[in-house]
Design an enzyme around this catalytic site. Structure first.
Site, PDB file in Angstrom:
ATOM      1  N   GLY A  14       0.859  -1.336  -0.010  1.00 13.06           N
ATOM      2  CA  GLY A  14      -0.046  -0.022  -0.139  1.00 13.06           C
ATOM      3  C   GLY A  14       0.803   1.443  -0.085  1.00 13.06           C
ATOM      4  N   ARG A  24      13.933   9.791  -3.013  1.00 11.90           N
ATOM      5  CA  ARG A  24      14.559  10.654  -3.212  1.00 11.90           C
ATOM      6  C   ARG A  24      15.819  10.873  -2.498  1.00 11.90           C
ATOM      7  NH1 ARG A  24      14.964  15.786  -0.218  1.00 11.90           N
ATOM      8  NH2 ARG A  24      15.959  17.354  -1.545  1.00 11.90           N
ATOM      9  N   ARG A  75       0.627  -5.602  -6.579  1.00 17.64           N
ATOM     10  CA  ARG A  75       0.829  -6.514  -5.708  1.00 17.64           C
ATOM     11  C   ARG A  75       1.507  -7.487  -6.957  1.00 17.64           C
ATOM     12  NH1 ARG A  75      -0.216  -5.296  -0.544  1.00 17.64           N
ATOM     13  NH2 ARG A  75      -2.127  -3.848  -0.393  1.00 17.64           N
ATOM     14  N   ASP A 106       4.954  -5.131   5.971  1.00 15.82           N
ATOM     15  CA  ASP A 106       5.629  -6.570   6.283  1.00 15.82           C
ATOM     16  C   ASP A 106       5.590  -7.342   5.312  1.00 15.82           C
ATOM     17  OD1 ASP A 106       2.877  -6.615   6.411  1.00 15.82           O
ATOM     18  OD2 ASP A 106       2.774  -7.667   8.329  1.00 15.82           O
ATOM     19  N   SER A 108       5.758  -6.874   2.017  1.00 12.63           N
ATOM     20  CA  SER A 108       7.089  -6.634   1.266  1.00 12.63           C
ATOM     21  C   SER A 108       8.369  -6.903   1.642  1.00 12.63           C
ATOM     22  CB  SER A 108       7.148  -5.098   1.131  1.00 12.63           C
ATOM     23  OG  SER A 108       5.804  -4.350   0.580  1.00 12.63           O
ATOM     24  N   THR A 129       4.343   2.360   5.454  1.00 15.34           N
ATOM     25  CA  THR A 129       2.889   1.828   5.896  1.00 15.34           C
ATOM     26  C   THR A 129       2.374   2.817   6.819  1.00 15.34           C
ATOM     27  OG1 THR A 129       1.712   0.198   7.059  1.00 15.34           O
ATOM     28  CG2 THR A 129       3.988   0.430   7.646  1.00 15.34           C
ATOM     29  N   ARG A 175      -6.360  -2.399   9.411  1.00 16.13           N
ATOM     30  CA  ARG A 175      -7.092  -3.825   9.225  1.00 16.13           C
ATOM     31  C   ARG A 175      -6.544  -4.816  10.542  1.00 16.13           C
ATOM     32  NH1 ARG A 175      -5.683  -4.826   4.311  1.00 16.13           N
ATOM     33  NH2 ARG A 175      -3.756  -6.104   4.851  1.00 16.13           N
ATOM     34  N   LYS A 217     -25.925  14.439  27.640  1.00 20.41           N
ATOM     35  CA  LYS A 217     -24.734  14.604  26.698  1.00 20.41           C
ATOM     36  C   LYS A 217     -25.142  13.846  25.352  1.00 20.41           C
ATOM     37  CE  LYS A 217     -19.617  13.568  26.750  1.00 20.41           C
ATOM     38  NZ  LYS A 217     -19.596  13.258  25.281  1.00 20.41           N
ATOM     39  N   VAL A 219     -23.729  14.605  22.207  1.00 19.58           N
ATOM     40  CA  VAL A 219     -22.845  14.598  21.105  1.00 19.58           C
ATOM     41  C   VAL A 219     -21.813  13.551  21.269  1.00 19.58           C
ATOM     42  CG1 VAL A 219     -21.012  15.950  19.806  1.00 19.58           C
ATOM     43  CG2 VAL A 219     -22.995  16.933  20.613  1.00 19.58           C
ATOM     44  N   ILE A 257      -8.721   8.403   1.832  1.00 16.59           N
ATOM     45  CA  ILE A 257      -8.246   9.726   1.939  1.00 16.59           C
ATOM     46  C   ILE A 257      -7.014   9.859   2.911  1.00 16.59           C
ATOM     47  CG2 ILE A 257     -10.450  11.047   1.376  1.00 16.59           C
ATOM     48  CD1 ILE A 257     -10.641  11.765   4.315  1.00 16.59           C
ATOM     49  N   GLN A 258      -7.000   8.849   3.858  1.00 20.10           N
ATOM     50  CA  GLN A 258      -6.092   8.697   4.625  1.00 20.10           C
ATOM     51  C   GLN A 258      -4.683   8.245   4.189  1.00 20.10           C
ATOM     52  OE1 GLN A 258      -7.853   6.457   8.432  1.00 20.10           O
ATOM     53  NE2 GLN A 258      -9.113   6.332   6.806  1.00 20.10           N
TER      54      GLN A 258
END
Length: 326
Positions: A14, A24, A75, A106, A108, A129, A175, A217, A219, A257-258
């Site tokens: 990933g 670089r 992959r 891991d 890789s 990672t 995961r 409470k 929220v 997006i992460q």
């Protein structure tokens, strides 16, 4: 010690913000030491397809701030088999490559460990990672950026949760490891954090939500790592709705997006230090290790140990979560 002349670098598994900064650093450190540096496209698949090309200093100009990886990643099932690794070795030898730097996780490293055991090309691993699920380093390339991306998103979700008195169940990546959930949850004041490393009794959370409602409470934020044994944010929300139908419960899955975005300063510096150290290790005859940084010092972990071991979450973190959310 065999003289080192030609090295190659690839990114695998990933993608993680900061991989370009690591590439670089490898290229420019190698060139500084008068080595020939080759890039490999699409990870191990690129070795099998002989997608290997020479890199110059200008090849890595203007990439330190970019997310993703200019070398791409993919992959490669063929590399799992001996015949595939043999073909990879033959292609590397066509370019007289005598050192390989692998930036990845891991999986890789597992490939690099087998490859280095079977053939005479030393490998160095750099932990790239976002999950921070590799032992032997305080941080992995991409983790800080991913956590900050999650924090920014969760902060915005809290604004709308507050405006509507809603309960949000937010799923972050992880995961097999809950570090993104743990850090982003604490940093955003989440009431509950659910992660693979610790079994969460959902009925206890539901009881607390009911108690929170009684004391007005309204929220609440629950941060869930995708690998939590409950089954992810959608399943958590479903079960909460069954027990607490009066709560306005919503789900937000942050997803990929992460993985993206410009790396933070922390990730750029981490990747640069590790890339420099990887070339330095090969020149010193240090082979088949993962480069880590522990207590701000370069640290070597044998690839087989880096593959087998996982970061363990200190139980103190769970105590902090409970106290600060009370």
């Amino acid at each position: 010690m065999k003289k080192l002349n030609n090295i190659a670098v690839l990114t695998s598994g990933g993608d993680a913000p900061g991989m370009n900064a690591a590439v670089r650093a490898v290229v420019r450190t190698g060139i500084y030491h008068q080595l020939n540096v080759f890039g490999v496209m699409y990870g191990y698949r690129g070795i099998l397809k002989n997608e290997i090309f020479p890199m110059e200093s200008k090849s890595v100009a203007n990439i330190i701030q970019r997310g993703g990886t200019i070398l791409k990643t993919a992959r490669c099932k063929e590399f799992y088999e001996y015949e595939g690794r043999k073909k990879a070795y033959e292609n590397l030898k066509k370019h007289n490559i005598d050192g390989l730097i692998v930036i990845g996780g891991d999986g890789s490293f597992n490939g690099a460990q087998k490859f280095s055991q079977e053939f005479d090309i030393p490998c160095i691993g750099l932990p790239g990672t976002i999950d921070k699920d590799i032992a032997g380093t305080d941080n992995t390339i991409g983790f800080d950026t991913a956590v900050n991306t999650a924090i920014e998103a969760i902060d915005k979700i809290r604004d709308t949760a507050d405006a509507h008195d809603r309960l949000f169940v937010i799923e972050v990546m992880g995961r097999d490891a809950g570090y993104i959930a743990l850090h982003s949850g604490i940093a955003t004041g989440a009431e509950h954090i659910m992660m693979p490393e610790r079994k969460t009794e959902l009925h206890d959370i539901i009881e607390e939500l009911q108690a929170n409602e009684r004391r007005k409470k309204l929220v609440n934020l629950i941060v869930v790592a995708e690998g939590d044994d409950t089954g992810g944010a959608n399943e958590v929300a479903r079960r909460i709705k069954e027990s607490c139908p009066q709560l306005d419960t919503r789900v937000c899955i942050l997803g990929h997006i992460q993985r993206g975005g410009s790396p933070t300063c922390t990730d750029r510096i981490l990747a640069s230090r590790m890339g420099y150290a990887a070339v330095d290790a090969l020149l010193e005859g240090i082979h088949n290790v993962m480069i880590g940084i522990v207590n701000d010092k370069i640290h070597y972990t044998p690839l087989d140990k880096a593959v087998k071991a996982k970061q363990e979450i200190d139980p103190e973190w769970f105590k902090i979560v409970k106290i600060l959310a009370s």
